[in-house]
Scaffold this active site. Structure first.
Site, PDB file in Angstrom:
ATOM      1  CG  ASP A  66      -2.774  -0.367  -2.704  1.00 16.14           C
ATOM      2  OD1 ASP A  66      -2.553   0.735  -2.160  1.00 16.14           O
ATOM      3  OD2 ASP A  66      -3.549  -1.214  -2.224  1.00 16.14           O
ATOM      4  CG  ASP A 122      -2.534   4.052  -1.548  1.00 13.39           C
ATOM      5  OD1 ASP A 122      -3.305   4.022  -2.529  1.00 13.39           O
ATOM      6  OD2 ASP A 122      -2.470   3.146  -0.709  1.00 13.39           O
ATOM      7  CB  SER A 163      -0.953  -0.040   1.190  1.00 14.67           C
ATOM      8  OG  SER A 163      -1.862   1.008   1.124  1.00 14.67           O
ATOM      9  CG  HIS A 164       0.109   3.633   3.246  1.00 18.37           C
ATOM     10  ND1 HIS A 164      -0.847   2.635   3.297  1.00 18.37           N
ATOM     11  CD2 HIS A 164       0.568   3.775   4.494  1.00 18.37           C
ATOM     12  CE1 HIS A 164      -0.956   2.205   4.544  1.00 18.37           C
ATOM     13  NE2 HIS A 164      -0.115   2.882   5.289  1.00 18.37           N
ATOM     14  CE  LYS A 219      -3.961  -5.141  -1.329  1.00 16.30           C
ATOM     15  NZ  LYS A 219      -4.689  -3.895  -1.186  1.00 16.30           N
ATOM     16  CE  LYS A 230      -7.628   1.967   1.862  1.00 16.16           C
ATOM     17  NZ  LYS A 230      -7.600   1.139   3.072  1.00 16.16           N
ATOM     18  CG  ASP A 263      -6.088   1.047  -1.252  1.00 18.34           C
ATOM     19  OD1 ASP A 263      -5.147   1.853  -1.144  1.00 18.34           O
ATOM     20  OD2 ASP A 263      -6.161  -0.017  -0.601  1.00 18.34           O
ATOM     21  NE  ARG A 264      -3.986   4.209   3.065  1.00 14.52           N
ATOM     22  CZ  ARG A 264      -3.474   4.326   4.267  1.00 14.52           C
ATOM     23  NH1 ARG A 264      -2.865   5.450   4.615  1.00 14.52           N
ATOM     24  NH2 ARG A 264      -3.558   3.360   5.142  1.00 14.52           N
TER      25      ARG A 264
HETATM   26  C1  G1P Z   1      -4.342   1.454   8.428  1.00 10.77           C
HETATM   27  C2  G1P Z   1      -5.525   2.383   8.542  1.00 10.77           C
HETATM   28  C3  G1P Z   1      -6.802   1.643   8.196  1.00 10.77           C
HETATM   29  C4  G1P Z   1      -6.671   1.027   6.799  1.00 10.77           C
HETATM   30  C5  G1P Z   1      -5.409   0.187   6.725  1.00 10.77           C
HETATM   31  C6  G1P Z   1      -5.165  -0.338   5.315  1.00 10.77           C
HETATM   32  O1  G1P Z   1      -4.489   0.369   9.324  1.00 10.77           O
HETATM   33  O2  G1P Z   1      -5.620   2.929   9.833  1.00 10.77           O
HETATM   34  O3  G1P Z   1      -7.885   2.517   8.255  1.00 10.77           O
HETATM   35  O4  G1P Z   1      -7.780   0.229   6.511  1.00 10.77           O
HETATM   36  O5  G1P Z   1      -4.275   0.949   7.117  1.00 10.77           O
HETATM   37  O6  G1P Z   1      -5.011   0.703   4.392  1.00 10.77           O
HETATM   38  P1  G1P Z   1      -3.777   0.333  10.770  1.00 10.77           P
HETATM   39  O7  G1P Z   1      -2.308   0.493  10.541  1.00 10.77           O
HETATM   40  O8  G1P Z   1      -4.323   1.482  11.550  1.00 10.77           O
HETATM   41  O9  G1P Z   1      -4.162  -1.003  11.351  1.00 10.77           O
HETATM   42 ZN    ZN Z   2      -3.364   1.309  -0.334  1.00 10.91          ZN
END
Ligand code: G1P
Ligand code: ZN
Length: 547
Positions: free
Chosen positions: A283, A281, A116-117, A129, A380, A285-286
Site C-alpha cells: 500500500d 510495500d 499492507s505488506h 482500515k 508513513k 507506506d513502507r
Molecule cells: C508491524 C510493525 C509496526 C507497523 C505495523 C503496520 O506491526 O512492527 O511497526 O506499524 O506492522 O505496518 P506488528 O505486527 O509488529 O504489530
Molecule cells: Zn503498508
C-alpha cells in the site's frame, strides 16, 4: 436520480477486532463469511454520526478482492448518506496518498483496502482500515467503537445501483451522493514537488550523475513512482521496476526487505548498481533504502533524515521534534540531542504519531519496520522517504554508504536487528511473554554476561497531548554498556502469533563501526534466548525472519 436504499438483515461476527493497522484477515474470511465486509463497513459508518453529506476517500492497494469490495463500500456509502466519495481510478490509492486526499479535501475520513505488506490473492490476506479527518489511522477510541458495534450489528444499508465505473475519471451522482473517480497520483505528486528540490533532482537524474532503481513490487506505488521519478524527474524509463500493480503482486510478497525485494537487492549488490535503490510495500507506506552494495536500516534512515533535513526545501526551517516507536533503535535520539529538539518514544503503530504531529510537537517520525514519515501526511510514506534520500544524495553529492558511514562517525552506530518467530502457537507465545513478565522485578541491577541491567519494564505510554495511557506495549530490558533487548507480540498477523525480538547495541568506537551486524550482536542474541527461552519453548532452531 432517486436511489433505492435497502436495509438488509445480518448477524454479527465476534472477531472483527482491528489490530495494529485495521481489520486484517485471510482473504477467505471475507469471501466465505456472508456479509463479513458489509458488517464491518456498517459498523464503521454507525460510529460516524457526522457522515451525512460528508466526504469519504476510498481506495486500496489493488490486491485481489479490492475492486468488488470497493463496489460494495460505494453502495453502502451512498446508502449511508455521504455527500461525496473520492475514489482513486482503478480503485487504487496508496495509504499516504489517501491520507493526503483526506486532509486536502477536508474529508470526514477514508477507507483504504489493504493488508499492507502481506501477500494477496485467494490464499493471501485482505484488510480494511479507516482513517480519520486528520488523515491518520483511526485511534483506539474509534477502533474500539467499531469493534463493539460489530458485535451487535443486526442490519446494514446498501443502495440498489449498478457498479460504478472505477476506470473512468469523472463524476456521477447517485441520489444525494456525488461519486468522483480521480487520478490517484496527481495530488500526491504536487505535494512531493512542494517538499523536495525537484529541479536539482531532475538535473542529476537526466544527466545520469545520479541513478535510481525503484522496485514497486507489483503493488500500488508503481503508478506513483513512474509518474514522479520517470515522467517528472526524468529518470530513464525502466528505473522503476515491477511497476504494474497486480492482484497477486506477481506472486510475490510485497514487503520491502532484503528477503522479498530480491530483484532489487541483486541489482544493488551487482556490478551495475545505481546510486540509490529503493522499494515500497503493498500500500505504499513502507520503504527500504539501499546504496551500492549497502543496506540502510530503517532506524538509521530515520536518524540520517533528521540529521540532514536542513538540506531539503520542505524542512529547511528545522525540525520541531522527532518521534520513534519504542522498538526502533535509539540512533535518532542522538540526532535529536545534537539538534536540541525533543524525541518522543511511542508504542508500535503509526496511530501514536498522529497527536504529536497534529499538535506540532514533531516533524519527522519513524519505525524500525521500514516506516518513515513527516507532518506532510498522517501516515508513513514510502515514496516520500525515497525522494528525501534522493534529495540528500543529490544535494551532498555523496553516496548512500558514505552518508551513513559519516553519520556513524559523528554519532556512533546503533547496531540493530529484529528476529521474528512467526506463526508460533498462541499459547506458547503468551507463556513466553508471561515468563518474561515474571522476571521483570528481579532483573534490574543483575549482571547478564558482560552487561548490567539498568531497567526492565513493560512499556506503557502516556500520550503527551491527550493524556491517554496505553499499557502492555512490550518488554524492555535496558543494559549497560548501552544496549537493549525488546520483546513483543505482533498485532498484525493473521495466523497464530508472531514474537518479535529487537536487539540493539550502541558502538561509539570509530574502529568498530563496520562489523557484521549479527556478529556485533551475537552476545545479546544469546542473552535474548536465555531470558525468553523462545527456541526451547517453541522447538524452533531460530527465527523465521531476520531484518
Ligand atoms: C508491524 C510493525 C509496526 C507497523 C505495523 C503496520 O506491526 O512492527 O511497526 O506499524 O506492522 O505496518 P506488528 O505486527 O509488529 O504489530
Ligand atoms: Zn503498508
Amino acid at each position: 436520480m432517486q436511489i433505492d436504499i435497502e436495509v438488509r438483515k445480518t448477524t454479527p461476527y465476534p472477531d472483527q477486532k482491528p489490530g495494529t493497522s485495521g481489520l486484517r484477515k485471510k482473504t477467505k474470511v471475507f469471501l466465505e463469511n456472508p456479509n463479513y465486509l458489509e458488517n464491518f463497513v456498517q459498523s464503521i459508518f454507525d460510529c460516524l454520526p457526522d457522515r451525512r453529506g460528508a466526504t469519504l476517500v476510498l481506495g486500496g492497494d489493488g490486491r485481489y478482492f479490492n475492486r468488488p469490495a470497493l463496489q460494495t463500500i460505494v453502495k453502502m456509502a451512498v446508502a449511508n448518506g455521504f455527500g461525496t466519495l473520492l475514489i482513486g481510478q482503478g480503485g487504487l490509492l496508496s495509504t499516504p496518498a489517501a491520507s493526503h486526499l483526506i486532509r486536502k479535501n477536508q474529508a470526514l475520513g477514508g477507507i483504504v483496502l489493504s493488508a499492507s505488506h502481506n501477500p494477496g490473492g485467494p490464499e493471501g490476506d485482505f484488510g480494511i482500515k479507516y482513517n480519520i479527518d486528520n488523515g491518520g489511522p483511526a485511534p483506539a477510541r474509534y477502533t474500539e467503537a467499531f469493534f463493539r458495534r460489530s458485535r451487535e450489528i443486526r442490519e446494514y444499508r446498501i443502495a440498489r445501483m449498478a457498479d460504478v465505473d472505477l476506470d473512468r475519471i469523472g463524476e456521477q451522482v447517485y441520489g444525494e451522493t456525488t461519486v468522483k473517480v480521480i487520478d490517484p497520483v496527481t495530488d500526491y505528486a504536487q505535494l512531493m514537488a512542494q517538499l523536495f528540490d525537484f529541479d536539482r533532482m531532475r538535473r542529476a537524474l537526466t544527466s545520469g550523475a545520479v541513478t535510481i532503481c525503484f522496485d514497486a513490487m507489483h503493488a500500488v506505488t508503481g503508478p506513483y513512482a513512474k509518474r514522479i521519478l520517470e515522467e517528472e524527474l526524468g529518470a530513464p524509463p525502466g528505473s522503476v521496476i515491477n511497476a504494474v500493480p497486480l492482484e497477486d503482486f506477481g506472486g510475490g510478497h510485497p514487503d520491502p526487505n532484503l528477503t522479498y525485494a530480491k530483484t532489487l537487492v541483486e541489482k544493488m549488490y551487482g556490478p551495475e548498481a545505481p546510486t540509490l535503490g529503493a522499494a515500497s510495500d503493498g500500500d505504499g507506506d513502507r520503504n527500504m533504502i539501499l546504496g551500492r552494495g549497502f543496506f540502510v536500516t530503517p532506524s538509521d534512515s530515520l536518524a540520517l533524515l533528521a540529521a540532514n533535513a536542513h538540506r531539503v526545501p520542505g524542512y529547511r526551517d528545522g525540525l520541531r521534534g522527532v518521534a520513534r516507536s519504542m522498538p526502533t533503535s535509539r540512533a535518532v535520539d542522538r540526532v535529536a540531542e545534537a539538534l536540541g529538539i525533543p524525541c518522543y518514544e511511542t508504542p508500535t503503530g503509526w496511530k501514536f504519531f498522529g497527536n504529536l504531529l497534529d499538535a506540532g510537537k514533531i516533524t519527522l517520525c519513524g519505525e524500525e519496520s521500514f516506516g518513515t514519515g513527516s507532518d506532510h501526511v498522517r501516515e508513513k510514506d514510502g515514496l516520500w522517504a525515497v525522494l528525501f534520500w534522493l534529495n540528500i544524495v543529490v544535494a551532498t553529492g555523496q553516496s548512500v554508504a558514505t552518508l551513513v558511514r559519516e553519520h556513524w562517525r559523528r554519532f556512533g552506530r546503533n547496531y540493530y536487528s529484529r528476529h521474528d518467530y512467526e506463526a508460533i502457537d498462541r499459547a506458547t507465545a503468551d507463556a513466553i511473554m508471561t515468563h518474561l513478565h515474571d522476571r521483570l522485578a528481579e532483573l534490574p541491577g543483575n549482571r547478564l554476561g558482560k552487561f548490567r541491567v539498568v531497567q526492565a519494564d513493560d512499556f506503557s505510554y502516556t500520550d503527551p497531548v491527550d493524556g491517554s495511557v496505553t499499557t502492555g506495549q512490550g518488554i524492555r530490558i535496558l543494559l549497560e554498556p548501552e544496549a537493549r533487548l525488546v520483546f513483543r507480540l505482533s498485532g498484525t498477523g493473521t495466523e497464530g502469533a508472531t514474537l518479535r525480538i529487537y536487539i540493539e547495541r550502541y558502538q561509539p568506537d570509530p574502529a568498530r563501526l563496520d562489523l557484521d551486524t549479527q556478529a556485533a550482536l551475537a552476545e545479546l542474541i544469546e542473552l535474548a534466548e536465555t531470558l525468553s527461552e523462545v527456541k526451547k519453548r517453541t522447538g524452533r532452531s531460530g527465527p523465521t525472519v531476520v531484518t
